[in-house]
Scaffold this motif. Structure first.
Motif, PDB file in Angstrom:
ATOM      1  N   LYS A 115      53.048 -79.285   5.458  1.00 17.02           N
ATOM      2  CA  LYS A 115      54.387 -78.765   5.706  1.00 17.02           C
ATOM      3  C   LYS A 115      54.845 -77.831   4.601  1.00 17.02           C
ATOM      4  CE  LYS A 115      59.057 -80.382   6.839  1.00 17.02           C
ATOM      5  NZ  LYS A 115      59.912 -81.575   7.042  1.00 17.02           N
ATOM      6  N   VAL A 116      54.469 -78.148   3.362  1.00 15.56           N
ATOM      7  CA  VAL A 116      54.962 -77.358   2.240  1.00 15.56           C
ATOM      8  C   VAL A 116      53.967 -76.298   1.797  1.00 15.56           C
ATOM      9  CG1 VAL A 116      54.039 -78.723   0.317  1.00 15.56           C
ATOM     10  CG2 VAL A 116      56.284 -77.644   0.095  1.00 15.56           C
ATOM     11  N   THR A 117      52.695 -76.385   2.241  1.00 18.56           N
ATOM     12  CA  THR A 117      51.654 -75.455   1.751  1.00 18.56           C
ATOM     13  C   THR A 117      51.962 -73.997   2.071  1.00 18.56           C
ATOM     14  OG1 THR A 117      49.943 -77.150   1.806  1.00 18.56           O
ATOM     15  CG2 THR A 117      49.214 -74.867   1.939  1.00 18.56           C
ATOM     16  N   PRO A 118      52.341 -73.606   3.311  1.00 15.45           N
ATOM     17  CA  PRO A 118      52.626 -72.179   3.576  1.00 15.45           C
ATOM     18  C   PRO A 118      53.709 -71.629   2.647  1.00 15.45           C
ATOM     19  CG  PRO A 118      52.466 -73.393   5.623  1.00 15.45           C
ATOM     20  CD  PRO A 118      52.473 -74.404   4.534  1.00 15.45           C
ATOM     21  N   THR A 119      54.789 -72.378   2.503  1.00 18.29           N
ATOM     22  CA  THR A 119      55.872 -71.917   1.624  1.00 18.29           C
ATOM     23  C   THR A 119      55.396 -71.847   0.180  1.00 18.29           C
ATOM     24  OG1 THR A 119      57.448 -72.991   3.101  1.00 18.29           O
ATOM     25  CG2 THR A 119      58.239 -72.362   0.921  1.00 18.29           C
ATOM     26  N   HIS A 120      54.591 -72.799  -0.218  1.00 20.36           N
ATOM     27  CA  HIS A 120      54.091 -72.819  -1.589  1.00 20.36           C
ATOM     28  C   HIS A 120      53.153 -71.644  -1.834  1.00 20.36           C
ATOM     29  CE1 HIS A 120      51.487 -74.295  -4.941  1.00 20.36           C
ATOM     30  NE2 HIS A 120      52.673 -74.594  -5.432  1.00 20.36           N
ATOM     31  N   LYS A 121      52.271 -71.369  -0.864  1.00 19.10           N
ATOM     32  CA  LYS A 121      51.356 -70.224  -1.012  1.00 19.10           C
ATOM     33  C   LYS A 121      52.130 -68.915  -1.054  1.00 19.10           C
ATOM     34  CE  LYS A 121      47.188 -72.193   1.075  1.00 19.10           C
ATOM     35  NZ  LYS A 121      46.224 -72.101   2.199  1.00 19.10           N
ATOM     36  N   ILE A 127      55.122 -64.787  -6.735  1.00 17.85           N
ATOM     37  CA  ILE A 127      55.143 -64.882  -8.205  1.00 17.85           C
ATOM     38  C   ILE A 127      54.069 -63.993  -8.811  1.00 17.85           C
ATOM     39  CG2 ILE A 127      54.705 -66.440 -10.136  1.00 17.85           C
ATOM     40  CD1 ILE A 127      56.044 -68.648  -8.509  1.00 17.85           C
ATOM     41  N   GLN A 128      52.875 -64.011  -8.201  1.00 15.03           N
ATOM     42  CA  GLN A 128      51.807 -63.145  -8.705  1.00 15.03           C
ATOM     43  C   GLN A 128      52.181 -61.669  -8.578  1.00 15.03           C
ATOM     44  OE1 GLN A 128      48.274 -64.227  -6.559  1.00 15.03           O
ATOM     45  NE2 GLN A 128      48.130 -66.280  -7.520  1.00 15.03           N
ATOM     46  N   LYS A 129      52.764 -61.313  -7.421  1.00 15.97           N
ATOM     47  CA  LYS A 129      53.185 -59.915  -7.202  1.00 15.97           C
ATOM     48  C   LYS A 129      54.280 -59.534  -8.200  1.00 15.97           C
ATOM     49  CE  LYS A 129      54.933 -56.867  -3.553  1.00 15.97           C
ATOM     50  NZ  LYS A 129      55.393 -56.803  -2.138  1.00 15.97           N
ATOM     51  N   MET A 130      55.212 -60.448  -8.447  1.00 12.15           N
ATOM     52  CA  MET A 130      56.282 -60.187  -9.395  1.00 12.15           C
ATOM     53  C   MET A 130      55.711 -59.993 -10.798  1.00 12.15           C
ATOM     54  SD  MET A 130      59.375 -62.726 -10.526  1.00 12.15           S
ATOM     55  CE  MET A 130      58.151 -63.751 -11.357  1.00 12.15           C
ATOM     56  N   GLU A 131      54.740 -60.822 -11.181  1.00 11.41           N
ATOM     57  CA  GLU A 131      54.140 -60.699 -12.506  1.00 11.41           C
ATOM     58  C   GLU A 131      53.419 -59.367 -12.634  1.00 11.41           C
ATOM     59  OE1 GLU A 131      54.397 -62.562 -15.106  1.00 11.41           O
ATOM     60  OE2 GLU A 131      55.613 -64.119 -14.159  1.00 11.41           O
ATOM     61  N   SER A 184      60.442 -57.219  -6.366  1.00 13.17           N
ATOM     62  CA  SER A 184      59.548 -58.388  -6.400  1.00 13.17           C
ATOM     63  C   SER A 184      60.267 -59.617  -6.930  1.00 13.17           C
ATOM     64  CB  SER A 184      58.315 -58.083  -7.255  1.00 13.17           C
ATOM     65  OG  SER A 184      58.669 -57.903  -8.613  1.00 13.17           O
ATOM     66  N   VAL A 185      61.195 -59.396  -7.899  1.00  7.08           N
ATOM     67  CA  VAL A 185      61.992 -60.534  -8.391  1.00  7.08           C
ATOM     68  C   VAL A 185      62.870 -61.083  -7.281  1.00  7.08           C
ATOM     69  CG1 VAL A 185      63.875 -61.185  -9.947  1.00  7.08           C
ATOM     70  CG2 VAL A 185      61.963 -59.822 -10.797  1.00  7.08           C
ATOM     71  N   PHE A 186      63.474 -60.165  -6.524  1.00  7.01           N
ATOM     72  CA  PHE A 186      64.318 -60.598  -5.401  1.00  7.01           C
ATOM     73  C   PHE A 186      63.490 -61.384  -4.379  1.00  7.01           C
ATOM     74  CE2 PHE A 186      66.008 -59.852  -1.148  1.00  7.01           C
ATOM     75  CZ  PHE A 186      67.305 -60.347  -1.286  1.00  7.01           C
ATOM     76  N   ASP A 187      62.291 -60.857  -4.073  1.00  2.00           N
ATOM     77  CA  ASP A 187      61.425 -61.543  -3.110  1.00  2.00           C
ATOM     78  C   ASP A 187      60.989 -62.915  -3.638  1.00  2.00           C
ATOM     79  OD1 ASP A 187      61.673 -59.363  -1.463  1.00  2.00           O
ATOM     80  OD2 ASP A 187      59.758 -58.453  -2.078  1.00  2.00           O
ATOM     81  N   ASN A 189      62.555 -64.792  -5.846  1.00  2.00           N
ATOM     82  CA  ASN A 189      63.701 -65.715  -5.811  1.00  2.00           C
ATOM     83  C   ASN A 189      63.997 -66.193  -4.408  1.00  2.00           C
ATOM     84  OD1 ASN A 189      64.115 -65.670  -8.565  1.00  2.00           O
ATOM     85  ND2 ASN A 189      65.499 -63.906  -8.477  1.00  2.00           N
ATOM     86  N   GLN A 190      63.795 -65.290  -3.438  1.00  2.00           N
ATOM     87  CA  GLN A 190      63.982 -65.684  -2.050  1.00  2.00           C
ATOM     88  C   GLN A 190      62.968 -66.768  -1.660  1.00  2.00           C
ATOM     89  OE1 GLN A 190      66.548 -64.446  -0.214  1.00  2.00           O
ATOM     90  NE2 GLN A 190      66.025 -65.963   1.365  1.00  2.00           N
ATOM     91  N   CYS A 191      61.718 -66.571  -2.119  1.00  3.59           N
ATOM     92  CA  CYS A 191      60.691 -67.593  -1.859  1.00  3.59           C
ATOM     93  C   CYS A 191      61.026 -68.912  -2.569  1.00  3.59           C
ATOM     94  CB  CYS A 191      59.312 -67.090  -2.312  1.00  3.59           C
ATOM     95  SG  CYS A 191      58.668 -65.737  -1.300  1.00  3.59           S
ATOM     96  N   TRP A 192      61.559 -68.768  -3.798  1.00  5.12           N
ATOM     97  CA  TRP A 192      61.972 -69.972  -4.521  1.00  5.12           C
ATOM     98  C   TRP A 192      63.075 -70.699  -3.745  1.00  5.12           C
ATOM     99  CZ3 TRP A 192      59.788 -72.915  -7.805  1.00  5.12           C
ATOM    100  CH2 TRP A 192      58.928 -72.440  -8.789  1.00  5.12           C
ATOM    101  N   ASN A 193      64.013 -69.964  -3.194  1.00  2.40           N
ATOM    102  CA  ASN A 193      65.085 -70.588  -2.409  1.00  2.40           C
ATOM    103  C   ASN A 193      64.530 -71.341  -1.211  1.00  2.40           C
ATOM    104  OD1 ASN A 193      67.006 -69.606  -4.178  1.00  2.40           O
ATOM    105  ND2 ASN A 193      67.398 -67.744  -2.977  1.00  2.40           N
ATOM    106  N   ASP A 194      63.578 -70.655  -0.514  1.00  2.00           N
ATOM    107  CA  ASP A 194      62.940 -71.325   0.627  1.00  2.00           C
ATOM    108  C   ASP A 194      62.195 -72.578   0.178  1.00  2.00           C
ATOM    109  OD1 ASP A 194      63.946 -69.282   2.163  1.00  2.00           O
ATOM    110  OD2 ASP A 194      62.060 -68.130   2.188  1.00  2.00           O
TER     111      ASP A 194
END
Length: 901
Positions: A115-121, A127-131, A184-187, A189-194
């Motif tokens: 359940k959490v793997t897609p969101t985690h990936k 995060i990698q793209k942001m870095e 990328s930071v916005f994206d 953070n959006q992923c972090w929110n999800d």
């Protein structure tokens, strides 16, 4: 601490859970291998015992050794059966549930991970793209900054113009990298929110699964331990049976049986001259039994002369040595040795006597003869330690012979039970150790079927003895040879008060109840396990259709202090609970609450005046110290006590009009006459109370609460309140509040359910705190219900009328701490009277306890140190609640058993 705090450590948590499941799976595999080893061992054991049984000679002529070998094969078969049962329990109760649990937890964790793997990936990619964009942003900005520093704005040369274009290009690249990084930071953070929206719930589920896994593993190992303890107990019982068989092996018996089976039936004899006189003597004997003189040569000539039974002389010789003669009231002369006989028996007895007697005890007739002689030898009950152990050894051998022969004679069983409480030895501290403790280890006592047969036979014999109809000679002889002597010996213990009730109740049920109660006493003496004793009592009660209430009382009697069901807390636990209660009571004001113990009365009074909150918190403790610890003047204490009683009952005092109920007392009918008589008997001519005032209060209470009406003893409660408050209407209201606050209504209703509960709780407390008195009460058939009814119903006001200050001090404690004070006072009374009642009969103990504060009482129980004794007794509300739960459990068990049948 919880798993949601590790929301950013999803992979760490999931890895930890996988390792935990692997450990659980390894534990399951261990149990499987262990079960496999048990199964293999059981199979090999059965094969070995089958081979041993097949090779065992069928015509072996050793009676006791043959039984031992047969017992050995049975022992190993039972051993293998227990192992097989233990193995089945492992599979059904531990392995199968553990496998199912592991599978369910694994599926649950897998679903949560999926359940959490897609969101985690997606978050990891963001995060990698942001870095990556962050690194490019920093690099471009750094290069733009570097080349801008090299550019000179005042220089207009062509070279500087080219560099200017480069600066613009680098700034443009840095700007684009900054925009990309910002996006990328916005994206991310959006992923972090999800991720944050679902991960706390996932982590909470992970934690719940992990807690379940830990508890289930603990529960599985705990079940394993319990099954192993039960398995070990069964194995020990099997070994005990083998030990019993070992104790029966007798080489003399085996050799004699072998010789008897193989010697010639008609040995060749030389002809002897027989005189005419000898021939006439032989003819006179006719068919009378001729004893083998060689077998009884150890008795000497006296043993077989003058028509004496050599078996009887043998038993008398051995028991005469073990139990020396002592002058006693007239008994059957056939069984009592003369002083001369016992004098000779004081010498060391030949070991052949014991061997011959052991052989005799392997016959039913020998056992009956032994028990008859032993039963009539109880004139001197205190024996030397060495002799009581020898007597116990003979009895245990006899019981073993009964088991081997399948002898179910209830009379022998009952007589052994009876004598087990008659003989004792004393140690250096003058403590009595009864014969029962020496024979309690025998496995025959765990045979519930024997107990049930013995109880029913005893009840039947008792009823036949009490029957007025004449018995036929055959039936009378049957009873004489059965249980009649033991029953007569038991029934002398039955209180006369019960015997008088037989005329009012059904004689059969009353006799059955009393007889089962006597067997309860002996089961406790013999150390019968509680569950076994409970099953015996339930079966006996069901067989005689005993009512549930009496069944409950009998089940309660089974319990004793050595097998206590309630939890007794250690001093450390009590101290910790006391500190926790203090924190709950005082809260932020804890320092002030603890300081009250060191303050003076006027200083404590200042605490109460601070505010209403402080008064509510500290009032109870301060009032307790004022009333029970500080030495106030009589006038101040009277005023303070009146205020305290009313205040403590205030929450339960209702707004009712006393006159309304007072005007209806003419409608009471017969109750009015009962109240008038009780008031006349209790407070006639009292200086403070007038009879009419007390009658008005009690009759108004009867009108107000028709369910109770009036119960004898309420006159003392109302009278004590009036002595203190001296206000008729206020006493009426306080009595109502008192009944509600302390739940006294079940104490006064017709069936008295709360009073029966109190009797049970007090009996158990006597067993816990006063074991010597408890043993005495059980021995003479006395329980707290015989003498404490008025103590509880009147809260001791009926017995302390002439000691008003002590009575009011007890009531102070009662208002402050509730019913536990009543139990403390009861225990204090019994403790102070313990020396006077030890060794007394039922009638003497009853006379003392029912006249505990009268001129006829030989001791001063209620002296100036009595309250100090009450304070030292440790009885907690938690203990009383445990005993109440225990009582309710027994009631349910008794009623369910009654309903079932």
């Amino acid at each position: 601490m919880s798993y949601p705090e590790l929301s950013d450590k999803f992979e760490l948590v999931s890895s930890h859970l996988r390792k935990g499941l692997q450990v659980s799976a390894n534990l399951c595999s261990f149990y499987k291998n262990f079960k496999k080893a048990l199964d293999t061992f059981s199979q090999q054991t059965l094969k070995s015992i089958d081979a041993f049984s097949a090779e065992l000679p069928k015509d072996i002529n050793s009676a006791t050794l043959s039984r031992l070998l047969t017992s050995t094969t049975i022992h190993f078969r039972k051993f293998a059966a227990q192992q097989a049962m233990y193995s089945r329990h492992l599979q059904q109760e531990i392995i199968d549930p553990l496998e199912l649990f592991i599978s369910q937890i694994n599926n649950s964790n897998t679903n949560l991970v999926n359940k959490v793997t897609p969101t985690h990936k997606q978050l990891q990619k963001a995060i990698q793209k942001m870095e990556k964009h962050k690194e490019k942003h920093i690099k471009c900005s750094s290069e733009a900054e570097k080349i801008e520093k090299q550019y000179n704005y005042n220089d207009t040369s062509e070279k500087q113009q080219k560099m200017y274009k480069q600066v613009l290009q680098y700034k443009n690249s840095a700007f684009k990298a900054s925009e990309a990084y910002d996006k990328s930071v916005f994206d991310a953070n959006q992923c972090w929110n999800d991720y944050d929206s679902i991960i706390p719930g996932i982590m909470a589920d992970f934690q719940q699964n992990e807690e379940s896994r830990i508890h289930f593993i603990k529960y599985s190992i705990e079940k394993y331990a319990n099954y192993y303890i039960a398995y070990q107990k069964n194995i020990n019982e099997i070994f005990e049976e083998l030990n019993v068989a070992l104790g029966t092996v007798n080489s003399e018996i085996d050799i004699k049986e072998f010789v008897d089976n193989h010697k010639s039936s008609s040995p060749i004899k030389r002809e002897e001259f027989v005189s005419y006189e000898k021939w006439k003597r032989l003819q006179k004997k006719g068919n009378q039994p001729v004893f083998n003189e060689e077998d009884y040569e150890i008795l000497g000539d006296a043993g077989i002369q003058n028509g004496k039974d050599p078996d009887l002389e043998l038993v008398k010789a051995v028991l005469g040595y073990l139990i020396p003669f002592k002058l006693d009231p007239v008994r059957d002369s056939i069984f009592i040795n003369s002083p001369e006989e016992d004098k000779s028996s004081e010498e060391v007895l030949d070991s052949r006597f014991y061997a011959k007697l052991s052989e005799l005890l392997h016959t039913a007739e020998g056992r009956e003869l032994f028990c008859d002689v032993l039963e009539h030898k109880n004139s001197n009950r205190c024996l030397e330690y060495s002799k009581i152990t020898q007597l116990a050894s003979l009895i245990k051998g006899m019981l073993t012979a009964m088991m081997i022969d399948g002898d179910t004679d209830s009379s022998i069983f009952c007589k052994v039970i009876f004598v087990s409480d008659k003989f004792y030895t004393e140690n250096e501290a003058n403590k009595k150790q009864y014969l029962a403790s020496f024979i309690s280890s025998h496995c025959i006592w765990s045979d519930a079927k024997r107990w049930n047969q013995a109880i029913l036979s005893a009840i039947e014999t008792q009823l036949e003895n009490e029957s007025e109809s004449p018995l036929s000679p055959n039936k009378r002889r049957k009873i004489r040879n059965g249980l009649v002597t033991a029953i007569k010996s038991w029934t002398h213990k039955i209180p006369l008060i019960f015997q008088k009730r037989l005329a009012d109740e059904r004689a059969e049920k009353a006799a059955a109840y009393l007889m089962i109660s006597q067997f309860n006493y002996h089961m406790i003496k013999l150390g019968i396990p509680v569950e076994t004793a409970n099953s015996i009592v339930l079966a006996a009660c069901q067989s005689v259709n005993l009512d549930p209430e009496r069944t409950c009382l009998l089940l309660a009697e089974v319990l004793n202090t050595k097998r206590l069901l309630v939890h007794l807390e250690s001093p450390v636990e009590v101290s910790l609970k006391a500190r926790e209660k203090e924190r709950e009571r005082f809260g932020a004001l804890l320092p002030y609450g603890l300081a009250i113990d060191f303050l003076q009365p006027n200083e404590c009074f200042s605490l109460v005046l601070v505010c209403k909150q402080w008064k509510n918190i500290f009032y109870h403790q301060i009032i307790k110290k004022w009333l029970t610890e500080w030495n106030l003047s009589a006038e101040k204490k009277h005023y303070l006590r009146s205020q305290a009683w009313v205040t403590l009952l205030k929450a339960n005092i209702r707004r009712i009009e006393y006159s309304t109920y007072l005007n209806k007392i003419s409608e009471l009918g017969d109750i009015e006459e009962v109240i008038d008589l009780d008031v006349i008997r209790s407070y006639q001519g009292h200086q403070i109370i007038t009879g009419q005032i007390l009658k008005n209060i009690l009759k108004s209470i009867a009108v107000y609460n028709p369910e109770i009406g009036y119960c004898q003893g309420m006159n003392y409660v109302a009278g004590t309140l009036y002595v203190q408050l001296q206000d008729e209407e206020l006493v009426f209201k306080c009595l109502i509040g008192m009944i509600e606050k302390f739940q006294m209504q079940p104490l006064y209703v017709q069936s008295l359910p709360k009073l029966k509960q109190f009797f049970y709780q007090l009996d158990r407390l006597i067993g816990i705190l006063l074991p010597d008195i408890h043993s005495l009460f059980r021995e003479i058939g006395l329980c707290s219900g015989h003498f404490t009814a008025s103590w509880f119903i009147t809260v001791f006001s009926s017995i302390l009328q002439d000691k008003p200050e002590l009575l009011l001090s007890i009531w102070d404690l009662f208002f402050l701490e509730g019913w536990k004070i009543a139990f403390k006072v009861c225990i204090a009374i019994l403790s102070r009277a313990s020396r006077e009642i030890q060794g007394k009969r039922f009638e003497d103990v009853m006379s003392l306890l029912t006249n505990i504060n009268t001129p006829n009482c030989p001791i001063d129980v209620f002296d100036e140190r009595f309250l100090e004794k009450v304070h030292k007794i440790d009885i907690s509300n938690a203990l009383l609640r445990d005993l109440e739960s225990e009582y309710e459990h027994l009631k349910i068990r008794a009623y369910n058993k009654h309903a079932k049948y």
